[in-house]
Write a protein that holds these residues in place. Sequence first.
Motif, PDB file in Angstrom:
ATOM      1  N   SER A  17      -5.794   8.583  10.428  1.00  0.00           N
ATOM      2  CA  SER A  17      -7.246   8.693  10.580  1.00  0.00           C
ATOM      3  C   SER A  17      -7.898   9.368   9.380  1.00  0.00           C
ATOM      4  N   THR A  18      -7.131   9.593   8.297  1.00  0.00           N
ATOM      5  CA  THR A  18      -7.687  10.212   7.100  1.00  0.00           C
ATOM      6  C   THR A  18      -8.507   9.191   6.316  1.00  0.00           C
ATOM      7  N   SER A  19      -9.012   9.656   5.210  1.00  0.00           N
ATOM      8  CA  SER A  19      -9.844   8.781   4.398  1.00  0.00           C
ATOM      9  C   SER A  19      -9.051   7.650   3.753  1.00  0.00           C
ATOM     10  N   LYS A  20      -7.746   7.830   3.594  1.00  0.00           N
ATOM     11  CA  LYS A  20      -6.931   6.772   2.977  1.00  0.00           C
ATOM     12  C   LYS A  20      -6.737   5.578   3.903  1.00  0.00           C
ATOM     13  N   GLN A  21      -6.766   5.806   5.199  1.00  0.00           N
ATOM     14  CA  GLN A  21      -6.676   4.713   6.176  1.00  0.00           C
ATOM     15  C   GLN A  21      -5.504   3.762   5.854  1.00  0.00           C
ATOM     16  N   ARG A  22      -4.319   4.358   5.769  1.00  0.00           N
ATOM     17  CA  ARG A  22      -3.135   3.535   5.463  1.00  0.00           C
ATOM     18  C   ARG A  22      -2.856   2.584   6.623  1.00  0.00           C
ATOM     19  N   THR A  23      -2.375   1.414   6.279  1.00  0.00           N
ATOM     20  CA  THR A  23      -2.119   0.371   7.280  1.00  0.00           C
ATOM     21  C   THR A  23      -0.851   0.694   8.064  1.00  0.00           C
ATOM     22  N   PRO A  24      -0.893   0.682   9.389  1.00  0.00           N
ATOM     23  CA  PRO A  24       0.342   0.863  10.162  1.00  0.00           C
ATOM     24  C   PRO A  24       1.367  -0.205   9.790  1.00  0.00           C
ATOM     25  N   SER A  25       2.617   0.218   9.610  1.00  0.00           N
ATOM     26  CA  SER A  25       3.649  -0.703   9.128  1.00  0.00           C
ATOM     27  C   SER A  25       5.011  -0.323   9.686  1.00  0.00           C
ATOM     28  N   TYR A  26       5.923  -1.324   9.609  1.00  0.00           N
ATOM     29  CA  TYR A  26       7.326  -1.113   9.973  1.00  0.00           C
ATOM     30  C   TYR A  26       8.103  -0.741   8.716  1.00  0.00           C
ATOM     31  N   THR A  27       7.894   0.474   8.261  1.00  0.00           N
ATOM     32  CA  THR A  27       8.562   0.894   7.030  1.00  0.00           C
ATOM     33  C   THR A  27      10.005   1.318   7.268  1.00  0.00           C
ATOM     34  N   ASP A  28      10.325   1.793   8.463  1.00  0.00           N
ATOM     35  CA  ASP A  28      11.658   2.327   8.774  1.00  0.00           C
ATOM     36  C   ASP A  28      12.454   1.251   9.508  1.00  0.00           C
ATOM     37  N   ARG A  29      13.586   0.854   8.906  1.00  0.00           N
ATOM     38  CA  ARG A  29      14.340  -0.279   9.439  1.00  0.00           C
ATOM     39  C   ARG A  29      15.837   0.021   9.447  1.00  0.00           C
ATOM     40  N   VAL A  30      16.544  -0.753  10.275  1.00  0.00           N
ATOM     41  CA  VAL A  30      18.007  -0.705  10.359  1.00  0.00           C
ATOM     42  C   VAL A  30      18.513  -2.144  10.261  1.00  0.00           C
ATOM     43  N   LEU A  31      19.285  -2.428   9.207  1.00  0.00           N
ATOM     44  CA  LEU A  31      19.846  -3.756   8.983  1.00  0.00           C
ATOM     45  C   LEU A  31      21.367  -3.677   8.997  1.00  0.00           C
ATOM     46  N   TYR A  32      22.017  -4.811   9.246  1.00  0.00           N
ATOM     47  CA  TYR A  32      23.484  -4.844   9.305  1.00  0.00           C
ATOM     48  C   TYR A  32      24.013  -6.152   8.724  1.00  0.00           C
ATOM     49  N   ARG A  33      25.254  -6.055   8.288  1.00  0.00           N
ATOM     50  CA  ARG A  33      25.937  -7.216   7.718  1.00  0.00           C
ATOM     51  C   ARG A  33      27.428  -7.112   8.027  1.00  0.00           C
ATOM     52  N   SER A  34      28.082  -8.236   8.287  1.00  0.00           N
ATOM     53  CA  SER A  34      29.504  -8.245   8.612  1.00  0.00           C
ATOM     54  C   SER A  34      30.206  -9.361   7.858  1.00  0.00           C
TER      55      SER A  34
END
Length: 638
Positions: A539-556
């Motif tokens: 709610s600050t003046s920067k008004q950053r866009t909500p995002s899915y910045t934190d993720r968990v990926l996997y590979r096998s």
Amino acid sequence: MPSKAASLRPPEPAPQPPGGRTLQGPLPGADGALAPREGSPPDAPGPESPALGGEGPPAQAAPIAPRPPARPRLERALSLDDRGWRRRRFRGSQEDLEARNGTSPSRGSVRSEGPGAPAHSCSPPCLSASLQEIPKSRRVPGSERGSPSSGSDPLSGVAASAPNLLHRDATVAGSSPRLASLLPPRPLPALGLDIASDSLRTANKVDPDLADYKLRAQPRLVRAHSSLGPGRPRSPLACDDCSLRSAKSPFSLLAPIRTKDVRSRSYLEGSLLASGALLGAEELARYFPDRNVALFVATWNMQGQKELPPSLDEFLLPAEADYAQDLYAIGVQEGCSDRREWETRLQETLGPHYVLLASAAHGVLYMALFIRRDLIWFCSEVESSTVTTRIVSQIKTKGALGVSFTFFGTSFLFITSHFTSGDGKVAERLLDYTRTVQALALPRNVPDTNPYRSSAADVTTRFDQVFWFGDFNFRLSGGRAAVDALLGRGLAVDVPALLEHDQLIREMRRGSIFKGFQEPDIHFLPSYKFDIGKDTYDSTSKQRTPSYTDRVLYRSRHKGDICPVRYSSCAGIRTSDHRPVYGLFRVKVRPGRDNIPLAAGKFDRELYLIGIKRRISKEIQRQQGLQSQSSSTICSVS
């Protein structure tokens, strides 16, 4: 018809007539009484008794020269069928319980033989030397049904099957019929005298209302994951003996170790198929019969806050998971200034069942691996490596931290990263990824489990199971207004519509980043950016866009080896502008060779003790608080 007493003397062996085998002895008369012989008791009838045939003069008995009594002989054709006797089965205590249908309140531990039956030290199957000590079987009304309480003897059916050998109605009180000696067909098992055995305790507790009977009457539970592999011999402790049962629980994971193995094996040699290998298939089957390990992987950008949440239970022990996991991998970006305090809080939350296998740091990037304490013996040495993605390498706020080790025969790589921030800096984030996969120098000393499928240009190809998690800083494009419009629907937020604007998903589809990686389905709200202590987005003046910045990926390396179970965020932890994100996985583990450098049970013992002491002190404080609260309540009422 009244019966008359007759003394049965052992018959002498006689030649068999052509018609079949018979037993010499008195024959019944016309009235059913036995013909008298010399030496009959005084109360027996005299010679005026009618002989067989009934009309002629009484037969005179020929004089018999005294001789030692011959050993009685039992003719099988008229008495016992050997094969039928061997097939005869005596009813056990549990079957006896079912037959009685719970009508008797209680009875002795040895089956009753009817009123007046003498007590014996062994049960009917224990035929010691002969059958001469068997008491006379009295007929009680209702005994035809074979109820044990009505005087039925386990051998009465045998005696009744030979009418020419004994006449049941001809016996009176005080005369005991005698049969020839009979040896059991095979050595009989020794009867346990332990009054605490299951069968005797169940026999003594017939009343269904008794709590002990309810526990004993239940069928024995068999654990789905057996503690012994299919090829391992059964433990000698797993017998039905009270003293041995007390020494080993039926649910124990410990298997017996042969003395010759302790003397000869070094447990540092072997192969995939070697019997008794420490990391082999038999040992793996003991702990993981289905060869699946439960993993918890989490990432959290702490925003450098010194204050930690009062409780980490929602983070590490989510309510949606019924059981704790086998391995915990926690990555932190912009971690708190006191890294040791953070690890102590993790140990305190997980409790004494878990130990810190390894921890590493790169600036404010932290990673901690906790494992169940009984699994540390199957881990190799833990190796770590770091990469700085900043132009100035001394600034370690952005970069990557990798930790690797081998568990049984499966190699694991965990990477936590913090990529370049900014809505439009997608190219910089792609460059951070490329630097990381090329610069992470792993593994070092632990051999590659499959070097033929490895690439020197990509660290993720050199391990069987790879988990990459962190603050990747990929945003939702389209602007704050468009995202707020989708988030403003309340509980009916259209998550798939939000993900259509996700930069990471777009780049992964193009194949420019995280090649070969997958991500579980997202069903939670964006984890960035929140006002600290609130559930509202920036709610600050920067008004950053909500995002899915934190993720968990996997590979096998092998398709289907990693199965995601849950993928979510912790909405209750509000000490940062990021919400922690975690994933629960089931990972396939394969047996390995004993040619890897083992960690030999190494863990952070000092941290373990500190965490347990804190846990105990908090519990004491909680109990004292409850006591003081109850005492104040009593005073106020009085």
